[in-house]
Write a protein that holds these residues in place. Sequence first.
Motif, PDB file in Angstrom:
ATOM      1  N   SER A  20      11.946   9.517  48.638  1.00  0.00           N
ATOM      2  CA  SER A  20      12.813  10.435  47.898  1.00  0.00           C
ATOM      3  C   SER A  20      14.268   9.974  47.956  1.00  0.00           C
ATOM      4  N   PRO A  41       7.710  14.016  40.993  1.00  0.00           N
ATOM      5  CA  PRO A  41       6.585  14.012  41.941  1.00  0.00           C
ATOM      6  C   PRO A  41       6.952  13.418  43.303  1.00  0.00           C
ATOM      7  N   LYS A  44       8.775  16.217  45.034  1.00  0.00           N
ATOM      8  CA  LYS A  44       7.818  17.277  45.347  1.00  0.00           C
ATOM      9  C   LYS A  44       6.971  16.890  46.553  1.00  0.00           C
ATOM     10  N   ALA A  45       6.550  15.638  46.616  1.00  0.00           N
ATOM     11  CA  ALA A  45       5.768  15.169  47.764  1.00  0.00           C
ATOM     12  C   ALA A  45       6.588  15.255  49.047  1.00  0.00           C
TER      13      ALA A  45
END
Length: 63
Positions: A20, A41, A44-45
Amino acid sequence: MTARPPDDLYVPYMEAFSASTLHTRDCTACQNGKHCAVGAPIHKAFAKAQDAYQVRQAAKRRS
């Protein structure tokens, strides 16, 4: 002295954090809490891994 094995959630949490962070560093669209289609994504992960890790840590503190 033997080292304790790492928490099985810690390593994925740190890997997600790294992904991230690196994506945000290199993606101008993923700034100020906004995410691009590729970054969403990834971020979000990271959030999911962070939540899981923090829930487990809180449970350990309560026990």
